[in-house]
Design a protein around this motif. Sequence first.
Motif, PDB file in Angstrom:
ATOM      1  N   ILE A   5       0.858  -1.199   0.000  1.00  0.00           N
ATOM      2  CA  ILE A   5       0.000   0.000   0.000  1.00  0.00           C
ATOM      3  C   ILE A   5       0.890   1.244   0.000  1.00  0.00           C
ATOM      4  O   ILE A   5       1.723   1.402   0.909  1.00  0.00           O
ATOM      5  N   SER A   6       0.743   2.107  -1.003  1.00  0.00           N
ATOM      6  CA  SER A   6       1.495   3.367  -0.970  1.00  0.00           C
ATOM      7  C   SER A   6       0.643   4.415  -0.246  1.00  0.00           C
ATOM      8  O   SER A   6      -0.596   4.385  -0.334  1.00  0.00           O
ATOM      9  N   THR A   7       1.296   5.307   0.479  1.00  0.00           N
ATOM     10  CA  THR A   7       0.553   6.303   1.272  1.00  0.00           C
ATOM     11  C   THR A   7       0.989   7.712   0.909  1.00  0.00           C
ATOM     12  O   THR A   7       2.181   8.017   0.912  1.00  0.00           O
ATOM     13  N   THR A   8       0.015   8.543   0.556  1.00  0.00           N
ATOM     14  CA  THR A   8       0.272   9.973   0.344  1.00  0.00           C
ATOM     15  C   THR A   8      -0.557  10.724   1.378  1.00  0.00           C
ATOM     16  O   THR A   8      -1.797  10.676   1.325  1.00  0.00           O
ATOM     17  N   LEU A   9       0.113  11.358   2.329  1.00  0.00           N
ATOM     18  CA  LEU A   9      -0.633  12.018   3.405  1.00  0.00           C
ATOM     19  C   LEU A   9      -1.189  13.364   2.948  1.00  0.00           C
ATOM     20  O   LEU A   9      -0.590  14.046   2.110  1.00  0.00           O
ATOM     21  N   SER A  10      -2.328  13.709   3.513  1.00  0.00           N
ATOM     22  CA  SER A  10      -2.973  14.984   3.178  1.00  0.00           C
ATOM     23  C   SER A  10      -2.121  16.161   3.649  1.00  0.00           C
ATOM     24  O   SER A  10      -1.547  16.122   4.742  1.00  0.00           O
TER      25      SER A  10
END
Length: 360
Positions: A5-10
């Motif tokens: 899972i790749s994560t791009t934080l707000s």
Amino acid sequence: MSMQISTTLSERPVDDQKLAEILANPGFGNHFSDHMFTVEWTPDNGWHDARIEPYGPLQLDPATAVLHYAQEIFEGMKAYRHEDGSIWSFRPEENAARMVRSSHRLALPELDVEDFVQAVDSIVTVDRRWVPDPAGEKSLYVRPFMFASEKFLGVRPSQHVTFMVICSPAGAYFKGGVKPVTLWLTEEFTRAGRGGMGAAKTGGNYASSLIAQREATAEGCDQVVFLDAQEGRFVEELGGMNMYFVYADGHIVTPETGTILEGITRASIIELAGKMGHQVEERKFSIDEWREGVASGEITEIFACGTAAVVTPDGALKWRGGSVETSEPESRVALDIRQALVDVQYGRSDDTFGWMHRIV
Ligand SMILES: Cc1ncc(COP(=O)(O)O)c(C=O)c1O
């Protein structure tokens, strides 16, 4: 196999003060957490491109299949914060298994139970500050859903499918204590027929229930009761909850499965009530048994159950030209079962069935 899972934080999460205001009075389905989970499926690549991104609108082509043929399924579950700050879900593998069953019925691809649970755990972990404190039975409602995302107007199973999870803080279902609800018996509309989609959690079932729910509201009732489509004689369920009937001798009856949604609360109550000394029967249950049982005093309590309200005592049943009131207003069995379930969910009693799953 677990997903990457790749994560791009707000970059613009809701600030602490605004979040505190939301969590103080979340209501239901009004506010959404800072992020969302998405994974896509194609026949060639299977499930791929799993990601957590800032919450936001989707861009859909007007020809996206789900908008036309409703090839869509969903789940509803909650994340609970315990007194020590830890966050838990309740039997998430049961929601995952039900979604697999729904996906078969709607000709959607299967998402592994393990991947479903990982998706829910990962989004709740990223947005854990959105899980309210346990006081007042608040929780984070979690909504996994899967839909036909192919741009194509032919009627066949979609060749592009999207699975997502979004989260929304939820307040207590009953403000100021559990109150009995009134039920409207619809004799015109049915929810599910033999071979139909009644056991699947798919949007179409809810779309078809709205007209009956509107009738219930117009008649001053809170919820609608559906009967079987074939004979119009057997009680199935409410628009969004399963039903239980408690007899004076302590035994409990719940309509059998097949055309109803197999609620996880319903299944848990079968086990819990058994442990509490009630004999539980799953069988066909007719509307005449309801009317006569209440009139004779044999049925002492009626209650509905589901993730949202846990257990709801039912006070009266109305239909065109008549009504019956349940005799025992205290709903002792319903409230005992409710308390036992809620105590497990919020970590206030021993989880003897191993139902709770620690997220973080
Ligand atoms: C039609 C219907 N029946 C029953 C239920 C109860 O299911 P559960 O206990 O899994 O929430 C729901 C709730 O999702 C529902 O929508």
